[in-house]
Design a protein around this motif. Structure first.
Motif, mmCIF file in Angstrom:
data_model
loop_
_atom_site.group_PDB
_atom_site.id
_atom_site.type_symbol
_atom_site.label_atom_id
_atom_site.label_comp_id
_atom_site.label_asym_id
_atom_site.label_seq_id
_atom_site.Cartn_x
_atom_site.Cartn_y
_atom_site.Cartn_z
ATOM 1 N N GLU A 47 -45.391 -22.231 108.303
ATOM 2 C CA GLU A 47 -46.230 -21.117 107.840
ATOM 3 C C GLU A 47 -47.694 -21.527 107.726
ATOM 4 O OE1 GLU A 47 -44.585 -19.534 104.245
ATOM 5 O OE2 GLU A 47 -42.701 -18.937 105.199
ATOM 6 N N LEU A 48 -47.942 -22.740 107.226
ATOM 7 C CA LEU A 48 -49.325 -23.162 107.019
ATOM 8 C C LEU A 48 -49.992 -23.620 108.311
ATOM 9 C CD1 LEU A 48 -51.670 -23.674 105.092
ATOM 10 C CD2 LEU A 48 -50.703 -25.929 104.592
ATOM 11 N N MET A 49 -49.338 -24.501 109.060
ATOM 12 C CA MET A 49 -49.972 -25.066 110.249
ATOM 13 C C MET A 49 -49.903 -24.140 111.462
ATOM 14 S SD MET A 49 -50.345 -27.618 108.226
ATOM 15 C CE MET A 49 -48.730 -28.174 107.690
ATOM 16 N N ASP A 50 -48.744 -23.508 111.687
ATOM 17 C CA ASP A 50 -48.581 -22.694 112.893
ATOM 18 C C ASP A 50 -49.093 -21.265 112.718
ATOM 19 O OD1 ASP A 50 -47.372 -24.851 114.099
ATOM 20 O OD2 ASP A 50 -45.327 -24.142 113.798
ATOM 21 N N VAL A 51 -48.788 -20.663 111.568
ATOM 22 C CA VAL A 51 -49.141 -19.250 111.371
ATOM 23 C C VAL A 51 -50.583 -19.116 110.877
ATOM 24 C CG1 VAL A 51 -48.555 -17.118 110.179
ATOM 25 C CG2 VAL A 51 -46.725 -18.651 110.944
ATOM 26 N N VAL A 52 -50.918 -19.812 109.779
ATOM 27 C CA VAL A 52 -52.295 -19.754 109.264
ATOM 28 C C VAL A 52 -53.225 -20.559 110.164
ATOM 29 C CG1 VAL A 52 -53.823 -20.328 107.342
ATOM 30 C CG2 VAL A 52 -51.546 -19.381 106.889
ATOM 31 N N GLY A 53 -52.867 -21.802 110.443
ATOM 32 C CA GLY A 53 -53.659 -22.639 111.333
ATOM 33 C C GLY A 53 -54.654 -23.511 110.603
ATOM 34 N N PRO A 54 -55.682 -23.990 111.312
ATOM 35 C CA PRO A 54 -56.661 -24.892 110.700
ATOM 36 C C PRO A 54 -57.444 -24.193 109.606
ATOM 37 C CG PRO A 54 -57.445 -24.147 112.833
ATOM 38 C CD PRO A 54 -56.029 -23.674 112.708
ATOM 39 N N SER A 59 -64.060 -20.375 106.925
ATOM 40 C CA SER A 59 -63.376 -19.616 107.977
ATOM 41 C C SER A 59 -62.386 -18.622 107.376
ATOM 42 C CB SER A 59 -62.628 -20.560 108.918
ATOM 43 O OG SER A 59 -61.515 -21.153 108.253
ATOM 44 N N PRO A 60 -62.048 -17.568 108.122
ATOM 45 C CA PRO A 60 -61.015 -16.625 107.638
ATOM 46 C C PRO A 60 -59.674 -17.308 107.388
ATOM 47 C CG PRO A 60 -62.218 -15.672 109.484
ATOM 48 C CD PRO A 60 -62.638 -17.109 109.395
ATOM 49 N N GLN A 61 -59.368 -18.360 108.191
ATOM 50 C CA GLN A 61 -58.095 -19.065 107.999
ATOM 51 C C GLN A 61 -58.048 -19.794 106.658
ATOM 52 O OE1 GLN A 61 -59.838 -19.203 110.955
ATOM 53 N NE2 GLN A 61 -58.425 -17.789 111.994
ATOM 54 N N MET A 62 -59.203 -20.278 106.189
ATOM 55 C CA MET A 62 -59.233 -20.939 104.887
ATOM 56 C C MET A 62 -58.907 -19.938 103.786
ATOM 57 S SD MET A 62 -59.824 -23.927 103.328
ATOM 58 C CE MET A 62 -58.465 -23.558 102.227
ATOM 59 N N GLN A 63 -59.505 -18.769 103.864
ATOM 60 C CA GLN A 63 -59.217 -17.760 102.857
ATOM 61 C C GLN A 63 -57.767 -17.286 102.958
ATOM 62 O OE1 GLN A 63 -62.181 -14.732 102.408
ATOM 63 N NE2 GLN A 63 -60.935 -13.503 101.021
ATOM 64 N N GLN A 64 -57.263 -17.178 104.196
ATOM 65 C CA GLN A 64 -55.862 -16.790 104.379
ATOM 66 C C GLN A 64 -54.936 -17.827 103.761
ATOM 67 O OE1 GLN A 64 -54.842 -16.126 108.500
ATOM 68 N NE2 GLN A 64 -52.670 -15.810 108.059
ATOM 69 N N ALA A 65 -55.284 -19.099 103.915
ATOM 70 C CA ALA A 65 -54.477 -20.168 103.325
ATOM 71 C C ALA A 65 -54.486 -20.085 101.805
ATOM 72 C CB ALA A 65 -54.999 -21.529 103.780
ATOM 73 N N ASN A 66 -55.655 -19.845 101.218
ATOM 74 C CA ASN A 66 -55.732 -19.678 99.759
ATOM 75 C C ASN A 66 -54.809 -18.564 99.285
ATOM 76 O OD1 ASN A 66 -59.195 -20.376 100.075
ATOM 77 N ND2 ASN A 66 -57.795 -21.670 98.937
ATOM 78 N N GLU A 67 -54.841 -17.454 99.976
ATOM 79 C CA GLU A 67 -54.014 -16.303 99.583
ATOM 80 C C GLU A 67 -52.533 -16.598 99.801
ATOM 81 O OE1 GLU A 67 -55.766 -13.323 102.029
ATOM 82 O OE2 GLU A 67 -57.533 -13.066 100.724
ATOM 83 N N TRP A 68 -52.223 -17.298 100.886
ATOM 84 C CA TRP A 68 -50.830 -17.669 101.174
ATOM 85 C C TRP A 68 -50.268 -18.565 100.075
ATOM 86 C CZ3 TRP A 68 -49.277 -22.779 102.126
ATOM 87 C CH2 TRP A 68 -47.957 -22.954 102.547
ATOM 88 N N ALA A 69 -51.061 -19.547 99.647
ATOM 89 C CA ALA A 69 -50.587 -20.483 98.625
ATOM 90 C C ALA A 69 -50.328 -19.780 97.300
ATOM 91 C CB ALA A 69 -51.600 -21.615 98.435
ATOM 92 N N ARG A 89 -71.290 -20.994 104.863
ATOM 93 C CA ARG A 89 -71.516 -20.250 106.104
ATOM 94 C C ARG A 89 -70.170 -19.820 106.684
ATOM 95 N NH1 ARG A 89 -73.691 -23.104 111.666
ATOM 96 N NH2 ARG A 89 -73.266 -21.375 113.106
ATOM 97 N N GLY A 90 -70.013 -18.519 106.854
ATOM 98 C CA GLY A 90 -68.776 -17.997 107.413
ATOM 99 C C GLY A 90 -68.792 -18.074 108.930
ATOM 100 N N TRP A 91 -67.773 -18.699 109.487
ATOM 101 C CA TRP A 91 -67.702 -18.904 110.941
ATOM 102 C C TRP A 91 -66.249 -18.822 111.372
ATOM 103 C CZ3 TRP A 91 -65.564 -22.644 114.272
ATOM 104 C CH2 TRP A 91 -66.064 -22.681 115.576
ATOM 105 N N GLU A 92 -66.011 -18.148 112.482
ATOM 106 C CA GLU A 92 -64.650 -17.960 112.970
ATOM 107 C C GLU A 92 -64.556 -18.446 114.406
ATOM 108 O OE1 GLU A 92 -61.408 -14.297 113.394
ATOM 109 O OE2 GLU A 92 -63.385 -13.967 112.484
ATOM 110 N N ARG A 93 -63.659 -19.390 114.641
ATOM 111 C CA ARG A 93 -63.468 -19.937 115.984
ATOM 112 C C ARG A 93 -62.834 -18.901 116.902
ATOM 113 N NH1 ARG A 93 -63.425 -24.608 118.478
ATOM 114 N NH2 ARG A 93 -63.765 -25.861 116.609
ATOM 115 N N GLY A 94 -63.283 -18.910 118.155
ATOM 116 C CA GLY A 94 -62.647 -18.121 119.195
ATOM 117 C C GLY A 94 -62.136 -19.037 120.287
ATOM 118 N N ALA A 95 -61.795 -18.466 121.426
ATOM 119 C CA ALA A 95 -61.309 -19.264 122.545
ATOM 120 C C ALA A 95 -62.463 -20.000 123.222
ATOM 121 C CB ALA A 95 -60.603 -18.364 123.552
ATOM 122 N N SER A 96 -62.151 -21.165 123.787
ATOM 123 C CA SER A 96 -63.109 -21.912 124.601
ATOM 124 C C SER A 96 -62.545 -22.030 126.017
ATOM 125 C CB SER A 96 -63.334 -23.321 124.039
ATOM 126 O OG SER A 96 -63.850 -23.307 122.733
#
Length: 516
Positions: A47-54, A59-69, A89-96
């Motif tokens: 759930e943490l590594m695969d679904v939420v991610g880094p 980043s939005p994933q950090m906030q998602q992780a906080n809420e998940w926990a 600074r809010g930053w969201e990774r996209g595809a490279s």
């Protein structure tokens, strides 16, 4: 010696067995049984590594992780909250997407660095050139305008993509020594080449950007097969990408031989303004001494080359699983057992430093802090962090841990206070007894620490399970101990100047980061 009768021997053996049974601790037995027979580690890791991610700070994933926990803890009937400590600074990774389009076509392995500017939804195609070896900063300033419209490569060409252990296994001694000598010469020459520009590797990208380069290309090899370190960009308008050693070497050799490679880069990322940053805090309230605290500690954030599985997903899982088990097996601790999942450790222990600064009422009443943050391996080292009497209470608590876990742990007392490295240091600086549960290596520094390979598949769940058992038992023992732990500090050895050794000083966190 008097010979025992059969009846006497039987009574003696029965008494011995009864005594052993009486000394067994049902709480510890329950912790071990729950950890081994009802482990939630694999599910939590997925759930943490695969679904939420880094979990890059901001980043939005950090906030998602906080809420998940918080949601997980509430599922386990544990009080939890997200506590704001700053902004980032809010930053969201996209595809490279990075491709070589000339002199032939090849998709390249690489990604933009954290906080890199995007390419604005477009694909940029341009020649890739190498920083030249010029006489001095004046010559570099004269050359600098030629970067306009080009991608500039700023990392050295590695002479080998094989780690040293692979050379040691298969190469002749002469060949291995020759390679190392060549690498040392190349490294020294590249260091001088960069220095002669008048810039450092950190400030050079901004100079290239200002001169009109369309992007910066780097390769930070981690000295292992397929592993690169992925950190943050310093450019503000053009993308900075990291390319794997193998593909970077290809581009470098082509450029060096005059077959000017042309690459196309599309880097999608999104700026999200200024966003709040949090620590996730959960607790099992103490019944007898609720205002004294045992703290389980692990940083929650990560770099985002991989998914932060071993830095510090495994530390997070260890402490979450320990809390889950304690709530089920030991729901009424004498002291409050608190867990801290800290934000922005990677930028300077910011979340834990903020907690220490914001909660002096907790810090002054800490019984012990146990922190885990150096990979997936089972704990093999525990040091006293300079607390003079730590051997007494840590040794006593550790004696209750099952021998298959305890016997692998080397202790060192009183040790020296940690000034950094991970979040326990934030508490040590405040004079609170805080300790690092230090793990077996598992090639952490080379293959997973801050790399693009720090992913779920690198987790060694048997070792993490042992660590959850250890953390839970140590927290239980610290909570039950009738004696408050000593904070007496050892006398530190003199420094190189002969001055008395000084205890690490408390440092304030960066509460607004990534803006400059």
């Amino acid at each position: 010696m008097k010979k025992l009768s059969g009846l006497s021997l039987g009574l003696l053996l029965a008494t011995s067995v009864l005594t052993q049974a009486q000394t067994k601790d049902p709480i510890i037995e329950g912790i071990v049984k729950e950890a081994n027979e009802n482990s939630q580690l694999e599910k939590l890791a997925h759930e943490l590594m695969d679904v939420v991610g880094p979990r890059l700070v901001g980043s939005p994933q950090m906030q998602q992780a906080n809420e998940w926990a918080v949601a997980k803890y509430k599922d386990w009937n544990i009080t939890a909250k997200n506590e704001k400590w700053g902004e980032w600074r809010g930053w969201e990774r996209g595809a490279s997407h990075i491709d070589m389009v000339s002199p032939r076509v090849k998709s390249l392995e690489g990604m933009q660095l954290a906080w890199s500017p995007s390419t604005g939804g477009k694909t940029i195609t341009a020649d890739a050139i190498i920083i030249p070896d010029l006489a001095d900063s004046l010559a570099f300033a004269k050359w600098l305008p030629t970067v306009k419209g080009k991608f500039v490569m700023i990392s050295m060409l590695q002479p080998t993509g094989r780690p040293d252990y692979n050379w040691q296994e298969f190469a002749t001694k002469e060949s291995f020594e020759k390679m190392k000598k060549e690498r040392d010469i190349l490294t020294e020459a590249w260091t001088k080449r960069i220095a002669k520009t008048g810039y450092s590797l950190r400030t050079l990208p901004a100079a290239l950007e200002k001169a009109g380069a369309v992007g910066v290309v780097a390769s930070y090899w981690s000295k292992g097969f397929g592993a690169n370190k992925i950190f943050g960009a310093t450019t503000k308008k053009v993308p900075t990408v990291d390319i794997a050693l193998e593909d970077y070497g290809l581009l470098y050799r082509l450029a060096e031989s005059g077959h000017t490679p042309k690459i196309s880069v599309r880097a999608d990322s999104k700026e999200n303004g200024v966003v709040p940053t949090f620590n996730t805090i959960a607790e099992i309230k103490g019944t007898e001494k609720p205002d004294e605290y045992v703290i389980l500690s692990a940083h929650f954030d990560s770099w985002d080359g991989g998914t932060g599985a071993t830095d510090n997903g495994t530390g997070t899982l260890t402490m979450m699983e320990a809390m889950r088990i304690l709530k089920k097996i030991y729901p009424n601790p004498k002291r409050t057992i608190l867990v801290g999942h800290w934000g922005s450790e990677e930028q300077g222990l910011n979340g834990s430093r903020a907690f220490v600064e914001d909660h002096p009422e907790i810090v002054k009443n800490i019984q012990a802090v146990f922190n885990q943050d150096n990979g997936t391996g089972r704990v093999v080292n525990l040091a006293g962090q300079g607390f003079l009497n730590s051997y007494e209470y840590l040794g006593r608590w550790l004696s209750k841990v099952p021998s298959n876990i305890k016997d692998q742990i080397e202790t060192r007392f009183p040790g020296a206070p940690g000034a950094g490295g991970s979040d326990f240091a934030s508490f040590v600086a405040a004079g609170a007894p805080a300790f690092s549960l230090s793990s077996l290596n598992w090639s952490y520094g080379t293959y997973t620490w801050h790399t693009n390979r720090d992913t779920y598949d690198k987790i060694v769940f048997d070792d993490v399970r042992n660590n959850a058992i250890l953390a839970a038992i140590m927290a239980y023992q610290a909570s039950e101990d009738p004696v408050k732990t000593s904070r007496e500090k050892s006398v530190l050895p003199a420094n190189a100047k002969g001055e008395p050794g000084a205890w690490p000083a408390m440092r304030s966190p960066t509460r607004k980061g990534g803006m400059d």
